[in-house]
Scaffold this motif. Structure first.
Motif, PDB file in Angstrom:
ATOM      1  N   ASP A  38       0.812  -1.219   0.000  1.00  0.00           N
ATOM      2  CA  ASP A  38       0.000   0.000   0.000  1.00  0.00           C
ATOM      3  C   ASP A  38       0.853   1.280   0.000  1.00  0.00           C
ATOM      4  N   TYR A  39       2.158   1.165  -0.240  1.00  0.00           N
ATOM      5  CA  TYR A  39       3.047   2.323  -0.265  1.00  0.00           C
ATOM      6  C   TYR A  39       2.700   3.235  -1.432  1.00  0.00           C
ATOM      7  N   ARG A  40       2.612   4.509  -1.178  1.00  0.00           N
ATOM      8  CA  ARG A  40       2.377   5.509  -2.218  1.00  0.00           C
ATOM      9  C   ARG A  40       3.384   6.631  -2.037  1.00  0.00           C
ATOM     10  N   VAL A  41       3.942   7.093  -3.136  1.00  0.00           N
ATOM     11  CA  VAL A  41       4.877   8.209  -3.098  1.00  0.00           C
ATOM     12  C   VAL A  41       4.112   9.468  -2.712  1.00  0.00           C
ATOM     13  N   GLN A  42       4.614  10.168  -1.721  1.00  0.00           N
ATOM     14  CA  GLN A  42       3.979  11.414  -1.297  1.00  0.00           C
ATOM     15  C   GLN A  42       4.475  12.550  -2.180  1.00  0.00           C
ATOM     16  N   THR A  43       3.579  13.175  -2.888  1.00  0.00           N
ATOM     17  CA  THR A  43       3.939  14.301  -3.737  1.00  0.00           C
ATOM     18  C   THR A  43       3.339  15.571  -3.154  1.00  0.00           C
ATOM     19  N   PRO A  44       3.961  16.708  -3.394  1.00  0.00           N
ATOM     20  CA  PRO A  44       3.411  17.961  -2.872  1.00  0.00           C
ATOM     21  C   PRO A  44       2.019  18.220  -3.444  1.00  0.00           C
ATOM     22  N   ARG A  45       1.162  18.744  -2.622  1.00  0.00           N
ATOM     23  CA  ARG A  45      -0.189  19.082  -3.068  1.00  0.00           C
ATOM     24  C   ARG A  45      -0.236  20.557  -3.435  1.00  0.00           C
ATOM     25  N   HIS A  46      -0.932  20.848  -4.523  1.00  0.00           N
ATOM     26  CA  HIS A  46      -1.118  22.225  -4.973  1.00  0.00           C
ATOM     27  C   HIS A  46      -2.573  22.416  -5.366  1.00  0.00           C
ATOM     28  N   ARG A  47      -3.060  23.595  -5.112  1.00  0.00           N
ATOM     29  CA  ARG A  47      -4.368  24.001  -5.616  1.00  0.00           C
ATOM     30  C   ARG A  47      -4.111  24.843  -6.840  1.00  0.00           C
ATOM     31  N   LEU A  48      -4.758  24.531  -7.950  1.00  0.00           N
ATOM     32  CA  LEU A  48      -4.547  25.242  -9.199  1.00  0.00           C
ATOM     33  C   LEU A  48      -5.814  26.019  -9.528  1.00  0.00           C
ATOM     34  N   THR A  49      -5.727  27.331  -9.449  1.00  0.00           N
ATOM     35  CA  THR A  49      -6.876  28.180  -9.751  1.00  0.00           C
ATOM     36  C   THR A  49      -6.584  28.941 -11.032  1.00  0.00           C
ATOM     37  N   PHE A  50      -7.526  28.896 -11.969  1.00  0.00           N
ATOM     38  CA  PHE A  50      -7.363  29.556 -13.251  1.00  0.00           C
ATOM     39  C   PHE A  50      -8.520  30.502 -13.490  1.00  0.00           C
TER      40      PHE A  50
END
Length: 103
Positions: A38-50
């Motif tokens: 169940d290992y998942r690579v942790q990636t940075p989270r971003h909110r993308l507003t356009f």
């Protein structure tokens, strides 16, 4: 992780004449680098507003949703604003909703 290491000469590796690649996995190395299923690579989270012009602002939690929205509605997002995860509950709430669908 493999034994023996392939010999590289002149930027090339000699292809074995016998079946297989001529190497075997080192079981100790495999065990040493094993991760849980169940290992998942942790990636940075971003909110993308356009700002999309006549459609106003749209917020997304991932690039896939932007692509889906563009293909479905032919709206090309412009003037991106990328907000990185600041650890707040407000960011988490908006990001979770925007990950599922644009808001």
């Amino acid at each position: 992780m493999i034994e023996p290491l392939p010999t590289i000469a002149g930027g090339q590796v000699k292809v074995p004449t016998d079946p297989g690649l001529g190497n075997s996995l080192d079981p100790d190395a495999v065990e040493r680098y094993r991760v849980s299923d169940d290992y998942r690579v942790q990636t940075p989270r971003h909110r993308l507003t356009f700002h999309t012009g006549t459609a106003g602002n749209r917020t997304y939690g991932n690039m896939l949703k932007i692509r889906e929205d563009y293909r479905r509605n032919r709206n090309t997002p412009v003037q991106p604003n990328v907000l990185s995860d600041d650890g707040t509950a407000e960011f988490d709430d908006v990001w979770m909703r925007a990950w599922k669908t644009r808001i």
